[in-house]
Design a protein around this motif. Structure first.
Motif, PDB file in Angstrom:
ATOM      1  N   ARG A  16       0.820  -1.195  -0.049  1.00  0.00           N
ATOM      2  CA  ARG A  16       0.012   0.056   0.111  1.00  0.00           C
ATOM      3  C   ARG A  16       0.886   1.247  -0.008  1.00  0.00           C
ATOM      4  N   SER A  17       0.236   2.237  -0.605  1.00  0.00           N
ATOM      5  CA  SER A  17       1.013   3.583  -0.600  1.00  0.00           C
ATOM      6  C   SER A  17       0.663   4.230   0.996  1.00  0.00           C
ATOM      7  N   ALA A  18       1.289   5.543   1.128  1.00  0.00           N
ATOM      8  CA  ALA A  18       1.113   6.067   2.537  1.00  0.00           C
ATOM      9  C   ALA A  18      -0.221   6.405   2.771  1.00  0.00           C
ATOM     10  N   ASP A  19      -0.853   6.652   1.641  1.00  0.00           N
ATOM     11  CA  ASP A  19      -2.422   7.006   2.039  1.00  0.00           C
ATOM     12  C   ASP A  19      -3.168   5.995   1.826  1.00  0.00           C
ATOM     13  N   GLY A  20      -2.845   4.780   1.837  1.00  0.00           N
ATOM     14  CA  GLY A  20      -3.831   3.447   2.014  1.00  0.00           C
ATOM     15  C   GLY A  20      -4.103   2.845   0.569  1.00  0.00           C
ATOM     16  N   PHE A  52       9.862  -2.767  -9.301  1.00  0.00           N
ATOM     17  CA  PHE A  52      10.621  -2.955  -8.285  1.00  0.00           C
ATOM     18  C   PHE A  52      10.452  -1.657  -7.206  1.00  0.00           C
ATOM     19  N   LEU A  53      10.441  -2.033  -5.819  1.00  0.00           N
ATOM     20  CA  LEU A  53      10.528  -0.858  -4.922  1.00  0.00           C
ATOM     21  C   LEU A  53      11.877  -1.092  -3.962  1.00  0.00           C
ATOM     22  N   ASP A  54      12.310   0.016  -3.997  1.00  0.00           N
ATOM     23  CA  ASP A  54      13.728  -0.125  -3.348  1.00  0.00           C
ATOM     24  C   ASP A  54      13.177   0.177  -1.847  1.00  0.00           C
ATOM     25  N   ALA A  55      14.328  -0.471  -1.084  1.00  0.00           N
ATOM     26  CA  ALA A  55      14.164  -0.639   0.360  1.00  0.00           C
ATOM     27  C   ALA A  55      14.040   1.042   1.019  1.00  0.00           C
ATOM     28  N   PRO A  56      14.716   1.952   0.736  1.00  0.00           N
ATOM     29  CA  PRO A  56      14.509   3.189   1.424  1.00  0.00           C
ATOM     30  C   PRO A  56      12.996   3.801   1.141  1.00  0.00           C
ATOM     31  N   ILE A  82      10.274   2.121   1.523  1.00  0.00           N
ATOM     32  CA  ILE A  82       9.214   1.343   2.480  1.00  0.00           C
ATOM     33  C   ILE A  82       9.483   1.588   3.774  1.00  0.00           C
ATOM     34  N   ALA A  83       8.355   2.049   4.136  1.00  0.00           N
ATOM     35  CA  ALA A  83       8.177   2.708   5.513  1.00  0.00           C
ATOM     36  C   ALA A  83       7.944   1.885   6.616  1.00  0.00           C
ATOM     37  N   ARG A  84       7.249   0.478   6.408  1.00  0.00           N
ATOM     38  CA  ARG A  84       6.975  -0.259   7.399  1.00  0.00           C
ATOM     39  C   ARG A  84       6.477  -1.999   6.683  1.00  0.00           C
ATOM     40  N   ILE A  85       7.049  -2.932   7.276  1.00  0.00           N
ATOM     41  CA  ILE A  85       6.816  -4.252   6.649  1.00  0.00           C
ATOM     42  C   ILE A  85       5.721  -4.812   7.943  1.00  0.00           C
ATOM     43  N   ALA A  86       4.735  -5.027   7.699  1.00  0.00           N
ATOM     44  CA  ALA A  86       3.772  -5.790   8.816  1.00  0.00           C
ATOM     45  C   ALA A  86       3.208  -7.020   8.176  1.00  0.00           C
ATOM     46  N   GLU A  87       2.418  -7.823   9.209  1.00  0.00           N
ATOM     47  CA  GLU A  87       1.966  -8.940   8.869  1.00  0.00           C
ATOM     48  C   GLU A  87       0.785  -8.823   7.676  1.00  0.00           C
ATOM     49  N   ARG A  88       0.023  -7.722   7.692  1.00  0.00           N
ATOM     50  CA  ARG A  88      -0.838  -7.752   6.866  1.00  0.00           C
ATOM     51  C   ARG A  88      -0.620  -7.160   5.571  1.00  0.00           C
ATOM     52  N   THR A 139       6.658   4.862   1.516  1.00  0.00           N
ATOM     53  CA  THR A 139       6.446   6.223   2.084  1.00  0.00           C
ATOM     54  C   THR A 139       6.005   7.111   1.298  1.00  0.00           C
ATOM     55  N   PHE A 140       5.767   6.744   0.235  1.00  0.00           N
ATOM     56  CA  PHE A 140       5.032   7.887  -0.942  1.00  0.00           C
ATOM     57  C   PHE A 140       3.494   7.666  -1.001  1.00  0.00           C
ATOM     58  N   PRO A 141       2.674   8.763  -1.502  1.00  0.00           N
ATOM     59  CA  PRO A 141       1.164   8.644  -1.706  1.00  0.00           C
ATOM     60  C   PRO A 141       1.169   7.949  -3.104  1.00  0.00           C
ATOM     61  N   ALA A 142      -0.277   7.465  -3.462  1.00  0.00           N
ATOM     62  CA  ALA A 142      -0.197   6.731  -4.485  1.00  0.00           C
ATOM     63  C   ALA A 142      -0.076   7.536  -5.920  1.00  0.00           C
ATOM     64  N   ALA A 143      -0.306   8.995  -5.807  1.00  0.00           N
ATOM     65  CA  ALA A 143      -0.329   9.709  -6.907  1.00  0.00           C
ATOM     66  C   ALA A 143       1.315   9.806  -7.452  1.00  0.00           C
ATOM     67  N   GLU A 144       2.096   9.421  -6.478  1.00  0.00           N
ATOM     68  CA  GLU A 144       3.573   9.434  -7.014  1.00  0.00           C
ATOM     69  C   GLU A 144       4.152   8.110  -6.902  1.00  0.00           C
ATOM     70  N   ALA A 145       3.275   7.108  -7.345  1.00  0.00           N
ATOM     71  CA  ALA A 145       3.675   5.665  -7.385  1.00  0.00           C
ATOM     72  C   ALA A 145       4.437   5.566  -8.465  1.00  0.00           C
TER      73      ALA A 145
END
Length: 118
Positions: A22-26, A57-61, A63-69, A74-80
């Protein structure tokens, strides 16, 4: 757990294929296809994401958080489009479009049709 709860943070080593990204805005960008790590240094390098536009490819920097779900970027969907890098190689695209590859694909389709008709 609520719908906004992504669960507890996990290591990239146990991140499973098919986990939503998911993007930062969900907004869901895609699903995890493969995790990359620099084995020698034992460092997380990034993930391949299956998106509607193909594998990116999504570079490690980024990525804000890796969780179970899900994984949160770190960026909003508009900048994907600016952050998700195309993983296809130019050589692979050229080989796939070659005359030999097209002929082999047609031959395979023909064989499949004959197999199905038997």
């Amino acid at each position: 757990m609520t719908d906004d709860d992504d669960g507890v943070a996990i290591s990239y080593k146990v991140l499973r294929r098919g986990t939503p990204v998911r993007s930062a805005d969900g907004v869901e960008l895609g699903k995890v296809r493969r995790v990359h790590e620099a084995k020698r240094e034992n460092i997380f390098d990034g993930i391949d994401v299956d998106t509607p536009q193909g594998v990116r490819f999504l570079d490690a920097p980024e990525i804000a958080r890796i969780a179970e779900r899900w994984v949160t970027a770190t960026f909003p969907a508009a900048e994907a489009a600016d952050h998700l890098v195309d993983r296809g190689s130019s050589l692979g695209r050229r080989v796939g479009a070659s005359k030999t590859a097209r002929r082999a694909k047609r031959a395979g389709e023909s064989l499949r049709e004959r197999w199905d008709r038997r």
